[in-house]
Write an enzyme that holds these catalytic residues in place. Structure first.
Site, mmCIF file in Angstrom:
data_model
loop_
_atom_site.group_PDB
_atom_site.id
_atom_site.type_symbol
_atom_site.label_atom_id
_atom_site.label_comp_id
_atom_site.label_asym_id
_atom_site.label_seq_id
_atom_site.Cartn_x
_atom_site.Cartn_y
_atom_site.Cartn_z
ATOM 1 N N ALA A 164 -26.972 73.360 48.068
ATOM 2 C CA ALA A 164 -28.364 73.296 48.524
ATOM 3 C C ALA A 164 -28.550 72.411 49.741
ATOM 4 O O ALA A 164 -29.647 72.374 50.311
ATOM 5 C CB ALA A 164 -29.269 72.813 47.387
ATOM 6 N N SER A 165 -27.498 71.707 50.176
ATOM 7 C CA SER A 165 -27.609 70.930 51.404
ATOM 8 C C SER A 165 -27.231 71.763 52.629
ATOM 9 O O SER A 165 -27.347 71.285 53.761
ATOM 10 C CB SER A 165 -26.716 69.677 51.332
ATOM 11 O OG SER A 165 -25.385 70.016 51.014
ATOM 12 N N TYR A 216 -10.154 82.352 51.969
ATOM 13 C CA TYR A 216 -11.555 82.504 51.553
ATOM 14 C C TYR A 216 -11.781 83.758 50.705
ATOM 15 O O TYR A 216 -12.347 83.693 49.605
ATOM 16 C CB TYR A 216 -12.436 82.539 52.796
ATOM 17 C CG TYR A 216 -13.915 82.691 52.536
ATOM 18 C CD1 TYR A 216 -14.638 81.661 51.949
ATOM 19 C CD2 TYR A 216 -14.591 83.857 52.906
ATOM 20 C CE1 TYR A 216 -16.000 81.791 51.719
ATOM 21 C CE2 TYR A 216 -15.946 83.992 52.682
ATOM 22 C CZ TYR A 216 -16.648 82.956 52.088
ATOM 23 O OH TYR A 216 -17.988 83.090 51.858
#
Length: 288
Positions: free
Chosen positions: A27-28, A170
């Site tokens: 959420a940052s 990834y």
């Protein structure tokens, strides 16, 4: 006055998350922040998790404009001790969560020719994108089962659908998370708990910024990506994707050699990031 499409979308989201306790990881970061804003406007009780306190505070400030409750927690998903303490507190103080959005992620774009001596990149990427998300899910799942409802949303990538190159760290980590969700979903179907995977396309964030070639390609902004994630909350579908991603999957089944040829062209014509060429960490990997 006719109701607009945006108003209908907001109303449907509010019907799903209003009064529900929602945990958003990452959420940052830009996407997590925009998800928090949309959920705050829809009346969710928000729990925001991230690694950067100042950015978390800004996310909370923006999300709180919707009038709902917002709490922040600075936690690194790769720290088992911190994660255990966090979930214990979350369960004791708030009774767990109704909705979990596994949005946090670490991205590395580096051709394997430059990664032969960097196996740690693969372990660290898996630690965030797979093991961190799975650990958090397993700790919060019993509470959902007790209440008889819940929703787990795993944020995936279009890279899997298109077979994109240079993401050998990834893409597999996101594939593992997707497979985890697909295996978990049948177990939870009759318990009122949904599991969704959202295949995000290219999004303009600090994760994509180091790859200068991406600046020439079509991409979503973080707000648009957040709407795609919220679509999963509204529909509760197992998979949410873009048309391009769906086309890539279909090619992988119907014409796998064609998809491979297209991915090989992408590998030839999109250059390495500067950090990968230098063999350094900066600009090659980011983590939200």
């Amino acid at each position: 006055m006719p109701i607009s499409r945006g108003q209908r979308r907001s109303a449907r989201l509010a019907a799903r998350v209003g009064g529900r306790r929602v945990l958003v990881t990452g959420a940052s970061g830009a996407i997590g922040r925009e998800v928090a804003v949309l959920l705050g406007q829809a009346g969710a009780e928000l729990l925001l998790l991230g690694r950067h306190p100042q950015e978390l505070d800004e996310s909370a400030r923006r999300a709180a404009t919707g009038g709902g409750t917002v709490r922040t927690f600075s936690v690194d998903l790769t720290d088992p001790g911190r994660l255990s303490s966090f979930t214990d507190r979350l369960i004791d103080d708030y009774g767990g969560v109704d909705i979990l959005i596994n949005n946090a992620g670490r991205s590395i774009r580096r051709g394997t020719v430059h990664a032969a001596d960097r196996p740690h990149d693969y372990r660290r990427t898996m630690a965030v994108n797979y093991f961190g998300a799975v650990d958090l899910t397993l700790r919060l799942l019993p509470g959902m089962r007790e209440r008889g409802h819940g929703h787990i949303v795993n944020v995936g990538t279009i890279g899997l659908q298109l077979g994109m190159s240079r993401f050998t760290a990834y893409n597999p980590s996101k594939a593992a998370l997707e497979a985890f969700g697909e295996s978990l979903a049948p177990e939870l179907r009759h318990e009122g708990i949904a599991v969704s995977t959202v295949h995000l396309p290219l999004v303009r964030t600090r994760m994509s910024m180091p790859t200068q070639a991406f600046a020439r390609l079509p991409a979503l902004d973080p707000r648009q990506a957040a709407h795609l994630i919220c679509r999963a909350l509204v529909t509760r579908k197992p998979r949410v994707s873009t048309r391009l991603g769906t086309l890539g999957e279909l090619l992988g089944v119907a014409a796998p050699r064609l998809r491979l040829a297209l991915a090989a062209l992408e590998y030839r014509h999109l250059p390495e990031s500067p950090a990968a060429m230098r063999g350094t960490e900066n600009e090659a990997a980011t983590h939200d």
